[in-house]
Design a protein around this motif. Sequence first.
Motif, PDB file in Angstrom:
ATOM      1  N   ARG A  80      51.451  52.678  33.274  1.00 52.23           N
ATOM      2  CA  ARG A  80      50.269  51.900  32.887  1.00 52.23           C
ATOM      3  C   ARG A  80      50.178  50.568  33.632  1.00 52.23           C
ATOM      4  O   ARG A  80      49.354  49.722  33.304  1.00 52.23           O
ATOM      5  CB  ARG A  80      50.283  51.620  31.382  1.00 52.23           C
ATOM      6  CG  ARG A  80      50.163  52.861  30.544  1.00 52.23           C
ATOM      7  CD  ARG A  80      48.802  53.433  30.693  1.00 52.23           C
ATOM      8  NE  ARG A  80      48.596  54.543  29.771  1.00 52.23           N
ATOM      9  CZ  ARG A  80      47.523  55.279  29.768  1.00 52.23           C
ATOM     10  NH1 ARG A  80      46.559  55.037  30.619  1.00 52.23           N
ATOM     11  NH2 ARG A  80      47.396  56.265  28.922  1.00 52.23           N
ATOM     12  N   ARG A  82      49.608  48.281  37.106  1.00 52.25           N
ATOM     13  CA  ARG A  82      49.006  48.196  38.442  1.00 52.25           C
ATOM     14  C   ARG A  82      49.247  46.778  38.936  1.00 52.25           C
ATOM     15  O   ARG A  82      48.760  45.819  38.330  1.00 52.25           O
ATOM     16  CB  ARG A  82      47.517  48.500  38.370  1.00 52.25           C
ATOM     17  CG  ARG A  82      46.815  48.410  39.698  1.00 52.25           C
ATOM     18  CD  ARG A  82      45.351  48.862  39.555  1.00 52.25           C
ATOM     19  NE  ARG A  82      44.679  48.735  40.816  1.00 52.25           N
ATOM     20  CZ  ARG A  82      43.741  47.834  41.074  1.00 52.25           C
ATOM     21  NH1 ARG A  82      43.331  47.012  40.128  1.00 52.25           N
ATOM     22  NH2 ARG A  82      43.181  47.779  42.255  1.00 52.25           N
ATOM     23  N   GLU A  90      46.768  45.841  46.355  1.00 50.25           N
ATOM     24  CA  GLU A  90      47.536  46.607  45.381  1.00 50.25           C
ATOM     25  C   GLU A  90      48.875  47.030  45.982  1.00 50.25           C
ATOM     26  O   GLU A  90      48.956  47.421  47.140  1.00 50.25           O
ATOM     27  CB  GLU A  90      46.762  47.844  44.932  1.00 50.25           C
ATOM     28  CG  GLU A  90      47.499  48.653  43.885  1.00 50.25           C
ATOM     29  CD  GLU A  90      46.724  49.834  43.350  1.00 50.25           C
ATOM     30  OE1 GLU A  90      47.289  50.574  42.526  1.00 50.25           O
ATOM     31  OE2 GLU A  90      45.558  50.032  43.743  1.00 50.25           O
ATOM     32  N   THR A 116      46.335  49.991  33.983  1.00 50.99           N
ATOM     33  CA  THR A 116      45.656  51.012  34.785  1.00 50.99           C
ATOM     34  C   THR A 116      44.305  51.376  34.186  1.00 50.99           C
ATOM     35  O   THR A 116      43.386  51.755  34.899  1.00 50.99           O
ATOM     36  CB  THR A 116      46.521  52.281  34.906  1.00 50.99           C
ATOM     37  OG1 THR A 116      46.880  52.707  33.590  1.00 50.99           O
ATOM     38  CG2 THR A 116      47.761  52.028  35.720  1.00 50.99           C
ATOM     39  N   THR A 117      44.177  51.244  32.881  1.00 56.62           N
ATOM     40  CA  THR A 117      42.915  51.414  32.165  1.00 56.62           C
ATOM     41  C   THR A 117      42.709  50.134  31.360  1.00 56.62           C
ATOM     42  O   THR A 117      43.638  49.693  30.682  1.00 56.62           O
ATOM     43  CB  THR A 117      42.992  52.616  31.199  1.00 56.62           C
ATOM     44  OG1 THR A 117      43.340  53.776  31.949  1.00 56.62           O
ATOM     45  CG2 THR A 117      41.692  52.829  30.480  1.00 56.62           C
TER      46      THR A 117
END
Length: 154
Positions: A80, A82, A90, A116-117
């Motif tokens: 999860r 990033r 990134e 990530t979300t």
Amino acid sequence: TKPLPLSLLPPLMADSGTPPPPEAISVKVRAVTKDPNHPDPEDAPDWVMGDDLVLEVNPQIRFQDLANKIKDIKDIPLSRMRFLLPPAREVKKEKWEKNLRQVGVYNNGTLKLEPTTPCCWQWEPIEYYWSQTISKLVEVIDPKEGTAYEDLVK
């Protein structure tokens, strides 16, 4: 050939024959997310999710080790996370096996961490967010007249 004078040789650690480890570097991890309710979520400004996490680490550790340290401290699954280096590069999972310097993490650098979300994890305990919400409400509510709901939503 003559051997190099001792003064030109790198310092050794307790006669082990290996150079001393590099000095620790300070890495600031800033958790941010985008507002999922923004009309254009890709263009939404960053919202800082809490206080920065400052870690003192060896610059030779793998990026994966840094991610694991954050996972252990904040209880966030690696899947999860990033990571972004300034301005918005990134750190892809393929680079996680490289050391911090090879990835581009340096002393006193800031590493952005996004879910990530959006909103799939919290950076701080829930009490932190309650306190922040109450503080903001106290700032905007008129103590004498009150404040209309429509004004609070703004």
